[in-house]
Design an enzyme around this catalytic site. Structure first.
Site, PDB file in Angstrom:
ATOM      1  N   LEU A  80       0.851  -1.247  -0.064  1.00 46.01           N
ATOM      2  CA  LEU A  80      -0.231   0.057  -0.050  1.00 46.01           C
ATOM      3  C   LEU A  80       0.928   1.225  -0.050  1.00 46.01           C
ATOM      4  O   LEU A  80       0.381   2.307   0.605  1.00 46.01           O
ATOM      5  CB  LEU A  80      -0.884   0.065   1.187  1.00 46.01           C
ATOM      6  CG  LEU A  80      -1.898  -1.106   1.384  1.00 46.01           C
ATOM      7  CD1 LEU A  80      -2.889  -1.139   2.350  1.00 46.01           C
ATOM      8  CD2 LEU A  80      -2.768  -1.111   0.026  1.00 46.01           C
ATOM      9  N   CYS A  81       1.894   1.148  -0.864  1.00 49.37           N
ATOM     10  CA  CYS A  81       2.747   2.354  -0.907  1.00 49.37           C
ATOM     11  C   CYS A  81       3.272   2.761  -2.397  1.00 49.37           C
ATOM     12  O   CYS A  81       4.357   3.079  -2.576  1.00 49.37           O
ATOM     13  CB  CYS A  81       4.060   2.378   0.049  1.00 49.37           C
ATOM     14  SG  CYS A  81       5.006   0.661  -0.011  1.00 49.37           S
ATOM     15  N   GLY A  82       2.172   2.453  -3.246  1.00 50.44           N
ATOM     16  CA  GLY A  82       2.510   2.516  -4.616  1.00 50.44           C
ATOM     17  C   GLY A  82       3.601   1.595  -5.263  1.00 50.44           C
ATOM     18  O   GLY A  82       3.531   0.595  -5.061  1.00 50.44           O
TER      19      GLY A  82
END
Length: 294
Positions: A88-90
Site C-alpha cells: 500500500l505504498c504505490g
C-alpha cells in the site's frame, strides 16, 4: 441500470474505504516525521564517514586490509536488498526490487553467482519468486529499526568477504530525496570504492581536504572499515523507512482523492437512477388514469 439500493450500497462502501485511506494517510504522516528527522540527522554523518574513509584508503596499499582487497576471481556476489514489510505504498517497493533484479542480472552476466540478503518481506518474497538464492532474510523488522539490525546484516557480509565466500557486496535501498521522490539507489559496500588517482582538471582545481591520521592508517582501517559497512547499511535502512512512509502517505492521499471522485460519480448516478424511477412511476400513474378515463 443499477437499482437504487445497489448504488447506495456502493456509495457506503466507498465512503468506508475513504475513511480507511484517510486514517492510513494520517498514520503514515505521523511516522514520517520521526523517520525523516532520523535520516536527515544521520545522512551527513554517513556521507562524511564515507569521504574520510575513502581518502584514508587512497593513501594505503590495496592489501592493507581484507575489506579493501579486490579479489582476483569474482565468482560470488551478495546484494543486500532493503524494502518494506507492508504494501500500500504505490510503486515504491516495485522500483527497488526492479533495480535489485537488474543488478543481479548484470552480475550473473559477468559469470557471478548472486545471492540476496533481504531486509523486509516484500524484497524477500520478490527474490524468492524470481528464483534467486536467499542467504538470510530479516522479515517484519522495518517497523523497529535500530543499529543492532544493521550490525547483524553488515557482520554477515563482512564475514563472507573476509573468508572469500563473497567477492562483491552491493546495497540496494530506497533513497529519501523528498516527499514526492524516493528513487532506488545502489551502493557497492565491498570492496570499498576509493577515489581515482587521476582527477579531471575541474576537480584538480578544487582544494582537497587533507587529513592527519593518528595512529597509522592501517590501524585506523582495521577499526573503521567494519564500522563503515554498518554505518552505510544503517543509512540504507533509515532511508528506506522514511521513503516507505512518504510513498504510503502519497498513495493514500491519491486513494482518498479517488474515493471522493468515485463518490461524486456514484451520487450523480444515484440521482439519475432515482429520477428515472420517479419518472417511470409517474408515467404508470398517468397511463392508468388515462385508461380509466377512456
Amino acid at each position: 441500470m443499477a437499482s437504487l439500493k445497489d448504488v447506495k450500497m456502493k456509495i457506503v462502501g466507498v465512503g468506508k474505504t475513504k475513511q480507511i485511506t484517510k486514517a492510513m494517510n494520517m498514520v503514515a504522516s505521523a511516522k514520517l516525521r520521526g523517520a525523516q528527522t532520523r535520516i536527515e540527522r544521520f545522512r551527513p554523518y554517513a556521507e562524511k564517514y564515507r569521504d574520510v574513509l575513502a581518502e584514508l584508503a587512497r593513501k594505503v596499499e590495496g592489501n592493507a586490509h581484507p575489506l579493501l582487497a579486490e579479489h582476483e576471481e569474482k565468482k560470488h556476489c551478495a546484494i543486500v536488498l532493503v524494502t518494506s514489510d507492508r504494501g500500500l505504498c504505490g510503486s515504491f517497493n516495485g522500483n527497488i526490487i526492479a533495480a535489485a533484479l537488474r543488478l543481479a542480472k548484470e552480475k550473473a552476466a559477468e559469470g557471478m553467482e548472486v545471492r540476496f540478503v533481504c531486509v523486509g518481506r516484500k524484497g524477500r518474497d520478490a527474490a524468492r519468486t524470481a528464483g534467486h538464492a536467499i542467504a538470510t532474510a530479516y522479515g517484519d523488522r522495518m517497523g523497529s529499526i535500530d543499529f543492532a539490525l544493521a550490525s547483524s546484516v553488515a557482520q554477515e557480509v563482512i564475514h563472507g568477504y573476509e573468508t572469500l565466500a563473497l567477492d562483491e557486496v552491493w546495497l540496494v535501498y530506497g533513497e529519501f530525496v523528498s516527499m514526492g521522490h524516493q528513487p532506488p539507489a545502489s551502493l557497492r559496500l565491498l570492496p570499498l570504492q576509493t577515489p581515482q588517482a587521476a582527477e579531471s582538471e575541474e576537480q584538480a582545481g578544487e582544494a582537497r581536504c587533507e587529513y592527519v591520521y593518528e595512529p597509522q592508517e592501517e590501524q585506523l582501517l582495521a577499526e573503521l572499515l567494519p564500522r563503515y559497512v554498518k554505518v552505510q547499511v544503517y543509512r540504507g535502512l533509515l532511508d528506506t523507512s522514511a521513503s516507505e512512509h512518504a510513498a504510503r502517505m502519497t498513495a493514500m492521499d491519491n486513494a482518498t482523492r479517488n474515493c471522493n471522485e468515485l463518490i461524486n460519480s456514484l451520487t450523480l448516478l444515484y440521482n439519475k437512477t432515482r429520477q428515472a424511477s420517479i419518472t417511470s412511476e409517474l408515467i404508470d400513474i398517468v397511463g392508468g388514469a388515462e385508461a380509466l378515463n377512456g
